[in-house]
Scaffold this active site. Structure first.
Site, PDB file in Angstrom:
ATOM      1  N   ASP A 234       0.813  -1.225   0.000  1.00 50.73           N
ATOM      2  CA  ASP A 234       0.000   0.000   0.000  1.00 50.73           C
ATOM      3  C   ASP A 234       0.844   1.272   0.000  1.00 50.73           C
ATOM      4  O   ASP A 234       0.421   2.307   0.498  1.00 50.73           O
ATOM      5  CB  ASP A 234      -0.957   0.046   1.215  1.00 50.73           C
TER       6      ASP A 234
ATOM      7  N   LYS B 230       2.445   2.183  -5.011  1.00 52.06           N
ATOM      8  CA  LYS B 230       3.204   1.696  -6.180  1.00 52.06           C
ATOM      9  C   LYS B 230       2.418   1.881  -7.469  1.00 52.06           C
ATOM     10  O   LYS B 230       2.986   2.196  -8.501  1.00 52.06           O
ATOM     11  CB  LYS B 230       3.515   0.192  -6.033  1.00 52.06           C
TER      12      LYS B 230
ATOM     13  N   GLY C 123      -4.084  -4.771  -4.015  1.00 50.25           N
ATOM     14  CA  GLY C 123      -5.067  -3.790  -4.466  1.00 50.25           C
ATOM     15  C   GLY C 123      -4.337  -2.517  -4.823  1.00 50.25           C
ATOM     16  O   GLY C 123      -3.734  -1.887  -3.964  1.00 50.25           O
ATOM     17  N   HIS C 124      -4.320  -2.186  -6.098  1.00 43.51           N
ATOM     18  CA  HIS C 124      -3.632  -0.964  -6.538  1.00 43.51           C
ATOM     19  C   HIS C 124      -4.677   0.063  -6.961  1.00 43.51           C
ATOM     20  O   HIS C 124      -5.504  -0.220  -7.817  1.00 43.51           O
ATOM     21  CB  HIS C 124      -2.716  -1.263  -7.736  1.00 43.51           C
TER      22      HIS C 124
ATOM     23  N   GLN D  23       2.317  -6.009  -3.027  1.00 41.56           N
ATOM     24  CA  GLN D  23       2.673  -6.018  -1.601  1.00 41.56           C
ATOM     25  C   GLN D  23       3.978  -5.242  -1.367  1.00 41.56           C
ATOM     26  O   GLN D  23       4.311  -4.387  -2.170  1.00 41.56           O
ATOM     27  CB  GLN D  23       2.747  -7.449  -1.049  1.00 41.56           C
TER      28      GLN D  23
HETATM   29  P1  IMP Z   1      -2.213 -13.049   2.220  1.00 37.21           P
HETATM   30  O1  IMP Z   1      -1.304 -12.480   1.196  1.00 37.21           O
HETATM   31  O2  IMP Z   1      -3.677 -12.910   1.873  1.00 37.21           O
HETATM   32  O3  IMP Z   1      -1.855 -14.440   2.602  1.00 37.21           O
HETATM   33  O4  IMP Z   1      -2.053 -12.187   3.555  1.00 37.21           O
HETATM   34  C1  IMP Z   1      -0.858 -12.187   4.315  1.00 37.21           C
HETATM   35  C2  IMP Z   1      -0.584 -10.822   4.884  1.00 37.21           C
HETATM   36  O5  IMP Z   1      -0.234  -9.943   3.829  1.00 37.21           O
HETATM   37  C3  IMP Z   1      -1.790 -10.164   5.590  1.00 37.21           C
HETATM   38  O6  IMP Z   1      -1.315  -9.415   6.698  1.00 37.21           O
HETATM   39  C4  IMP Z   1      -2.357  -9.246   4.533  1.00 37.21           C
HETATM   40  O7  IMP Z   1      -3.074  -8.179   5.102  1.00 37.21           O
HETATM   41  C5  IMP Z   1      -1.068  -8.786   3.859  1.00 37.21           C
HETATM   42  N1  IMP Z   1      -1.260  -8.367   2.458  1.00 37.21           N
HETATM   43  C6  IMP Z   1      -1.419  -9.144   1.380  1.00 37.21           C
HETATM   44  N2  IMP Z   1      -1.537  -8.406   0.266  1.00 37.21           N
HETATM   45  C7  IMP Z   1      -1.429  -7.123   0.642  1.00 37.21           C
HETATM   46  C8  IMP Z   1      -1.419  -5.882  -0.086  1.00 37.21           C
HETATM   47  O8  IMP Z   1      -1.535  -5.809  -1.306  1.00 37.21           O
HETATM   48  N3  IMP Z   1      -1.254  -4.766   0.684  1.00 37.21           N
HETATM   49  C9  IMP Z   1      -1.090  -4.814   2.033  1.00 37.21           C
HETATM   50  N4  IMP Z   1      -1.076  -5.942   2.727  1.00 37.21           N
HETATM   51  C10 IMP Z   1      -1.248  -7.092   2.049  1.00 37.21           C
END
Ligand code: IMP
Length: 422
Positions: free
Chosen positions: A12, A15, A39-40, A223
Site C-alpha cells: 500500500d 506503487k 489492491g492498486h 505487496q
Molecule cells: P495473504 O497475502 O492474503 O496471505 O495475507 C498475508 C498478509 O499480507 C496479511 O497481513 C495481509 O493483510 C497482507 N497483504 C497481502 N496483500 C497485501 C497488499 O496488497 N497490501 C497490504 N497488505 C497485504
C-alpha cells in the site's frame, strides 16, 4: 530501460501510482508475483480504478500488460476485475493483456483452506486477505498445484483437482467446513477460463523479444518488502517474494535484464493485518483515518499507521538494490507540527540498525526516534522540488540519507500530475 517497482514497507505504498507514472514511457507492464490479495488504486482525472491482478498499464492505450508465471491467479476474481474495468470503459483484449500459461491458479477450495488455516493458527493467525494465496503457493511448492495450462486441459484438470481434493476436503472437514466437489469446482470456473483462454500463452519468449529489441519494461511489484516470505516479518507475511528478485523469477527475465529498481515508500509507515509494527501510533492513525486516508483497497480494513521506520527502509533498500526512491503521501503529513523518524531499534538495551529475525524480538524492540519540525502547509499543489517547503525538503533529505538511496519521485496527492520528479 527495464525497471522494477517495489514496495519498501508492508504494501500500500502507492506503487500503482508510480507504475502508472513510469508507464507513460513503457511498452510492457508486468506482474510477477502475488495474486488478487493486492489492491492498486490509480486515479486518472475523475476516474478511480482499483486493480488487483491486472497490471496498471491497462489504463494506457498501446501498452502490453503481462501477468507472469510467478502470479497465483484466481480465474473468477480476474474475470470480475476485467468486467469492472470494461464497465469503466477500459478495453481488454490479448492485444493489451497476456497471461502466462505457467501461472498457478487459485480455486475456491484454496480460499476455504486459507480460512481453515487461519482458524487452525488460533492466536498465531496472520490476518490474511482470505483470497487463497497461501494455499495456492503452498500447492505450488509441494507440487500439488494446477497451472493455467493444466486447467485449460479438461481431462488433466479433472484428474488433478480430484486428487488434490481428497486431501483438502479432509482438512476442511476437520475445521467444520464444507467439502468441495471436483466437478462443481470445474463447472464454476469453466466460463471464466473460456473468457481468459485467448489471453493465455507462453509469455517468456514475448518478454525476451521485448528486452532484446530495446523496448521498455516496467515490473509492477505487489505487496511490499516486509510481506516478503524471506525478508519480511515472518510469519506475518504473504507467500511470495515481493522483493526485486521476485520480478525475475516471476517473469522469466533474468537479473541482467534489469536496469533500475524504484523503491516506493510512504512518508510514514502503514500496515494491514497482524504482525509487528514498531512505530505504530494510535494518534497518527486516528488523524490519518480522520482525513479519510489509509483504508485498505482490497478489504476496506483500517490500516495501522505509524511514523517512518528507517530501520525497515534501510534494509529494504539493501535487499531490493534500490537505485531510486519514490516517497508517496508526503501531503498526509502537511499539518503535523512534529514529525518523527525511527532511526534504530533498541533491543534489550542494544541499538540495532537492521530488523531482527527472531519472532519475539519484534515484541521487545523499541523505536529510537529523532524529531523533525513539520512544514505546516499544503504541498498538494507543489510541482517541483523548489515548490516544496524547506522543512519538507529537509525531511526528504534525511530520509534519503537514512535509507541509503536517492529520492527521485515525491507524491503529494493521488492524481497523475501530483508526482514531483527530481
Ligand atoms: P495473504 O497475502 O492474503 O496471505 O495475507 C498475508 C498478509 O499480507 C496479511 O497481513 C495481509 O493483510 C497482507 N497483504 C497481502 N496483500 C497485501 C497488499 O496488497 N497490501 C497490504 N497488505 C497485504
Amino acid at each position: 530501460m527495464n525497471t522494477i517497482v517495489n514496495g519498501l514497507q508492508w504494501g500500500d505504498e502507492g506503487k500503482g501510482k508510480i507504475v502508472d507514472y513510469l508507464t507513460e514511457s513503457a511498452d510492457f507492464v508486468v506482474r510477477g508475483q502475488g495474486g488478487n490479495n493486492a489492491g492498486h488504486t490509480v486515479i486518472v482525472g475523475e476516474n478511480k480504478y482499483i486493480l488487483h491482478l491486472v497490471p496498471s498499464g491497462i489504463l494506457w492505450p498501446g501498452k502490453q500488460n503481462v501477468i507472469g508465471n510467478g502470479v497465483v491467479l484466481d480465474p473468477l476474481g480476474l474475470i470480475q476485475e476485467i468486467a469492472t474495468l470494461e464497465d469503466q470503459g477500459v478495453t481488454i483484449s490479448p492485444d493489451n493483456l497476456l497471461i502466462s500459461d505457467r501461472a498457478h491458479v487459485v480455486l475456491p477450495y484454496h480460499c476455504d483452506l486459507d480460512a481453515a488455516q487461519e482458524q487452525a493458527r488460533g492466536k498465531f493467525a496472520i490476518g490474511t486477505t482470505r483470497r487463497g494465496i497461501g494455499p495456492a503457493y503452498s500447492d505450488k511448492a509441494t507440487r500439488n498445484g494446477l497451472r493455467l495450462a493444466d486447467l485449460l486441459d479438461p481431462g488433466m484438470a479433472r484428474e488433478l483437482v480430484s486428487v488434490r481434493l481428497e486431501d483438502a476436503n479432509q482438512f476442511l472437514g476437520l475445521h467444520n467446513m464444507d467439502s468441495h466437489d471436483p466437478a462443481a469446482i470445474l463447472t464454476a470456473v469453466e466460463g471464466a477460463l473460456e473468457r481468459l483462454r485467448p489471453h493465455v500463452t507462453n509469455t517468456i519468449p514475448t518478454l525476451h523479444q521485448a528486452w532484446k529489441t530495446g523496448q521498455n519494461i516496467v515490473f509492477e511489484g505487489a505487496q511490499g518488502t516486509f510481506l516478503d516470505v524471506d525478508f519480511g516479518t515472518y510469519p506475518f507475511v504473504t507467500s511470495s517474494n515481493t522483493t526485486s528478485g521476485g520480478a525475475c523469477t516471476g517473469s522469466g527475465l533474468p537479473p541482467v535484464a534489469i536496469d533500475r529498481v524504484v523503491g516506493v515508500c510512504k512518508a510514514y509507515t502503514t500496515r494491514v493485518g497482524e504482525g509487528a509494527h514498531i512505530t505504530e501510533n494510535q494518534e497518527l492513525s486516528d488523524y490519518l483515518h480522520g482525513l479519510g486516508r489509509e483504508f485498505g483497497a482490497t478489504t476496506g480494513r483500517k490500516r495501522r499507521c505509524g511514523w517512518l521506520d528507517c530501520v525497515l527502509l534501510r534494509f529494504a533498500c539493501m535487499v531490493n538494490g534500490v537505485t531510486d526512491l519514490a516517497v508517496t503521501n508526503l501531503d498526509g503529513l502537511d499539518e503535523r507540527e512534529e514529525i518523527r523518524v525511527c532511526t534504530a531499534y533498541d533491543l534489550d538495551g542494544i541499538e540495532h540498525s537492521y530488523p531482527p529475525a527472531q519472532r519475539d524480538a519484534w515484541e521487545r524492540a523499541k523505536p529510537i526516534y529523532e524529531s523533525h519540525p513539520g512544514w505546516m502547509s499544503d504541498t498538494s499543489g507543489c510541482r517541483s522540488w523548489e515548490d516544496l517547503p524547506g522543512n519538507a525538503r529537509n525531511y526528504l533529505d534525511r530520509l534519503s540519507e537514512l535509507a541509503g538511496a536517492p529520492v527521485r519521485y515525491v507524491g503529494i496527492g493521488p492524481d497523475r500530475e501530483q508526482t514531483i520528479l527530481l
